[in-house]
Design a protein around this motif. Structure first.
Motif, PDB file in Angstrom:
ATOM      1  N   PRO A  87       0.824  -1.213   0.000  1.00 11.17           N
ATOM      2  CA  PRO A  87       0.000   0.000   0.000  1.00 11.17           C
ATOM      3  C   PRO A  87       0.862   1.269   0.000  1.00 11.17           C
ATOM      4  N   VAL A  88       0.584   2.160  -0.947  1.00  9.18           N
ATOM      5  CA  VAL A  88       1.413   3.363  -1.119  1.00  9.18           C
ATOM      6  C   VAL A  88       1.413   4.222   0.141  1.00  9.18           C
ATOM      7  N   ALA A  89       0.275   4.307   0.812  1.00  6.66           N
ATOM      8  CA  ALA A  89       0.151   5.161   2.009  1.00  6.66           C
ATOM      9  C   ALA A  89       1.055   4.679   3.138  1.00  6.66           C
ATOM     10  N   GLU A  90       1.420   3.415   3.104  1.00  5.20           N
ATOM     11  CA  GLU A  90       2.240   2.856   4.200  1.00  5.20           C
ATOM     12  C   GLU A  90       3.740   2.833   3.874  1.00  5.20           C
ATOM     13  N   ARG A  91       4.111   3.316   2.700  1.00  6.16           N
ATOM     14  CA  ARG A  91       5.522   3.248   2.299  1.00  6.16           C
ATOM     15  C   ARG A  91       6.337   4.357   2.984  1.00  6.16           C
ATOM     16  N   ARG A 100      21.294  12.840  -2.665  1.00  2.15           N
ATOM     17  CA  ARG A 100      20.965  13.788  -1.586  1.00  2.15           C
ATOM     18  C   ARG A 100      19.569  14.395  -1.771  1.00  2.15           C
ATOM     19  N   THR A 101      18.617  13.510  -2.013  1.00  6.58           N
ATOM     20  CA  THR A 101      17.221  13.928  -2.145  1.00  6.58           C
ATOM     21  C   THR A 101      16.363  13.044  -1.242  1.00  6.58           C
ATOM     22  N   THR A 102      15.067  13.325  -1.191  1.00  2.00           N
ATOM     23  CA  THR A 102      14.140  12.502  -0.420  1.00  2.00           C
ATOM     24  C   THR A 102      13.336  11.638  -1.383  1.00  2.00           C
ATOM     25  N   GLU A 103      13.332  10.342  -1.139  1.00  2.00           N
ATOM     26  CA  GLU A 103      12.571   9.398  -1.971  1.00  2.00           C
ATOM     27  C   GLU A 103      11.252   9.073  -1.282  1.00  2.00           C
ATOM     28  N   THR A 104      10.139   9.352  -1.962  1.00  2.00           N
ATOM     29  CA  THR A 104       8.816   9.112  -1.368  1.00  2.00           C
ATOM     30  C   THR A 104       8.355   7.662  -1.505  1.00  2.00           C
ATOM     31  N   ASN A 105       8.958   6.927  -2.434  1.00  2.00           N
ATOM     32  CA  ASN A 105       8.580   5.532  -2.716  1.00  2.00           C
ATOM     33  C   ASN A 105       7.146   5.382  -3.230  1.00  2.00           C
ATOM     34  N   GLU A 106       6.608   6.481  -3.757  1.00  2.00           N
ATOM     35  CA  GLU A 106       5.272   6.418  -4.356  1.00  2.00           C
ATOM     36  C   GLU A 106       5.272   5.487  -5.569  1.00  2.00           C
ATOM     37  N   ILE A 107       6.376   5.502  -6.304  1.00  4.97           N
ATOM     38  CA  ILE A 107       6.554   4.568  -7.422  1.00  4.97           C
ATOM     39  C   ILE A 107       7.572   3.527  -6.991  1.00  4.97           C
ATOM     40  N   GLY A 108       7.211   2.264  -7.181  1.00  5.42           N
ATOM     41  CA  GLY A 108       8.101   1.158  -6.852  1.00  5.42           C
ATOM     42  C   GLY A 108       8.020   0.093  -7.928  1.00  5.42           C
ATOM     43  N   THR A 109       8.383  -1.120  -7.577  1.00  4.27           N
ATOM     44  CA  THR A 109       8.505  -2.199  -8.563  1.00  4.27           C
ATOM     45  C   THR A 109       7.233  -2.407  -9.382  1.00  4.27           C
ATOM     46  N   ASN A 110       6.092  -2.556  -8.709  1.00  8.42           N
ATOM     47  CA  ASN A 110       4.864  -2.894  -9.451  1.00  8.42           C
ATOM     48  C   ASN A 110       4.383  -1.749 -10.327  1.00  8.42           C
ATOM     49  N   GLU A 111       4.507  -0.521  -9.813  1.00  9.09           N
ATOM     50  CA  GLU A 111       4.105   0.633 -10.626  1.00  9.09           C
ATOM     51  C   GLU A 111       4.999   0.754 -11.857  1.00  9.09           C
ATOM     52  N   PHE A 112       6.308   0.559 -11.651  1.00 15.36           N
ATOM     53  CA  PHE A 112       7.199   0.704 -12.803  1.00 15.36           C
ATOM     54  C   PHE A 112       6.975  -0.411 -13.824  1.00 15.36           C
ATOM     55  N   MET A 113       6.722  -1.615 -13.360  1.00 10.01           N
ATOM     56  CA  MET A 113       6.441  -2.714 -14.285  1.00 10.01           C
ATOM     57  C   MET A 113       5.189  -2.409 -15.102  1.00 10.01           C
TER      58      MET A 113
END
Length: 502
Positions: A87-91, A100-113
């Motif tokens: 679940p995106v809300a829990e990432r 030197r940036t902040t990664e939100t992890n909104e996009i991950g493996t399944n979204e990119f696939m």
């Protein structure tokens, strides 16, 4: 004038090899605006229900990119893949130490696939061998490729993805020879962990192909020794060794800049030699091929990138705006890679969108094509088939770092199935056009169907969201008579001469 004439002979039987379509691959890293604001911008008028920009997807389809490396790059060496699933809300939000940036992890493996599927591309997945290792690598393969009935495959199914992705190509880390890399290793340290990771990844899925890290660039002090040591450890477990190289015209010396593809050629030959040395040393029957999985021009944005506010989210980074001369060098680099189609089976233009990229986007605005878009598109679309080995005689010149630079940089691709022959050619001459004569008597009944030219009087001319003055035209004058193709290649131009059987 005899000095500005070049000759070429093309024979059907003078074959290098079938071109692996993966040489027209690209790369998307969690870096700058490649993902957020590049391929993914949920509020954009052109965004689909997944938040993916359809205008970008259409341009990627125009390039016919068959393979995209993901998620890095330097980013992958600090990436926990588990942060990007579920679940995106829990990432979690993470500090990306690589950029030197902040990664939100909104996009991950399944979204990119999902995005890759929409873009008609396969994914070349990289595993983290910096902060992670064997365990995380095998678990990711299980998550992506195992059908069901195990912890990670069932986890994928619980995330809404029933069928395995069957990802074929995997990178064992990234640039592990670089002191800038998170988890930087010596060649022996990397070779050992890469071999062990490779073993277990293939135990999970024996059908995958693996790329071991070569040197970050040819100028690394450990180059050659690194490749030899790494392959000594990994030879039996991998299919590819990687090459990375970026070029720039920092001295504003055009003649020298356009000759840099000769250095690329030498780099490729050197790595082939090293791989074959280890093959001989091991008395192996197996041949290691090459994956040039990072290549491009990169230097325009270096100063701008020093001003970025640390820990911001998806700031503009590595946003090189390419000029006309950059497109010429990219054309020369593409031709160079095709000349090694027998051993160079994968290549990834780094990168695809916004970050040192052929495609640029404006937030809530348009997407547009950089100058380098065109030679890449032409080669990808028309360069499918067999790479031929042309016999070329060309005038030559000397530059600051090179001697005997051919004015004509050229190769040809024969598509037997479509009965098409395509000549790719760059005229490096700064002052005058080049008269090309190409003997294709072996190709009976072939006619010129198109002569595409990319030219511009201003070498520093760039494209932008406001307009694309650097665009190809089809007014080239290539003609055929009695099996002899003649064409005038304008000074400093990229040319695509397309022939087909009538």
């Amino acid at each position: 004038m005899a000095s500005n004439k070049a000759k070429m002979i093309l024979e059907k039987d003078f074959k290098i090899a079938e071109i692996d379509k993966r040489v027209y691959g690209s790369f998307i890293e969690h870096l700058g605006r490649a993902v957020y604001g590049g391929i993914y911008e949920p509020g954009h008028p052109q965004a689909d229900e997944n938040g993916f920009r359809q205008d970008v997807i259409e341009m990627v389809k125009e390039l016919q990119v068959p393979l995209v490396r993901y998620p890095g790059g330097n980013f992958v060496s600090g990436y926990n893949w588990e942060d990007g699933v579920g679940p995106v809300a829990e990432r979690p939000r993470r500090l990306d130490l690589a950029w030197r940036t902040t990664e939100t992890n909104e996009i991950g493996t399944n979204e990119f696939m999902k995005w890759a599927e929409l873009a008609n591309a396969e994914v070349n997945m990289a595993v983290n061998l910096g902060t992670r290792g064997i365990d995380a690598a095998r678990n990711l393969v299980e998550y992506c490729n195992h059908p069901s009935g195990s912890y990670y495959s069932d986890l994928r199914i619980s995330h809404g993805v029933k069928d395995p992705y069957k990802i074929k190509t995997w990178c064992l880390g990234n640039e592990m020879d670089g002191p800038w890399q998170i988890g930087h290793k010596t060649a022996a340290e990397y070779g050992r962990i890469a071999a062990e990771a490779a073993k277990v990844m293939k135990w999970v899925d024996p059908t995958i192909e693996l790329v071991a890290c070569g040197s970050s660039n040819r100028n690394m002090p450990t180059f050659a020794e690194w490749e030899a040591t790494v392959l000594d450890h990994t030879y039996d477990h991998v299919e590819f060794i990687s090459l990375h190289q970026y070029y720039g015209n920092r001295d504003n010396d055009v003649a020298n800049y356009l000759a840099l593809s000769l250095e690329m050629d030498d780099f490729i030959k050197s790595v082939i030699s090293i791989a074959d040395y280890i093959k001989a040393k091991k008395r192996s029957k197996k041949k290691i091929n090459l994956a040039f999985d990072e290549w491009n021009v990169w230097y325009h944005s270096n100063e701008q990138d020093k001003k970025i506010e640390p820990w911001s989210i998806a700031p503009p980074q590595l946003e090189d705006i390419y000029n006309f001369e950059d497109a010429l060098l990219v054309g020369c680099m593409l031709i160079t890679m095709l000349k090694h189609a027998d051993r160079l089976k994968i290549a990834c233009l780094a990168q695809l969108v916004n970050v040192i990229a052929p495609i640029m986007t404006e937030e809530n605005g348009t997407a547009w094509k950089q100058t380098i878009f065109y030679p890449f598109m032409h080669t990808s679309v028309f360069g499918r088939g067999v790479a031929l080995n042309p016999i070329i005689s060309s005038p030559k010149y000397d530059s600051k770092d090179f001697t005997d630079v051919p004015v004509l940089e050229s190769t040809a691709v024969y598509n037997e199935e479509k009965e098409e022959l395509t000549i790719f050619a760059v005229n490096r001459d700064l002052e005058e056009g080049l008269h090309l004569e190409c003997d294709i008597r072996n190709f009976e009944g072939y006619q010129v169907i198109e002569h595409i030219v990319l030219e511009n009087d201003d070498l520093k001319k760039t494209n932008s969201a406001q307009g694309t003055p650097v665009e190809p035209h089809t007014n080239g004058n290539a003609a055929i008579d009695g099996g002899l193709v003649t064409a005038m290649l304008p000074k400093l131009s990229w040319n695509v001469i397309r022939l087909a059987k009538k």
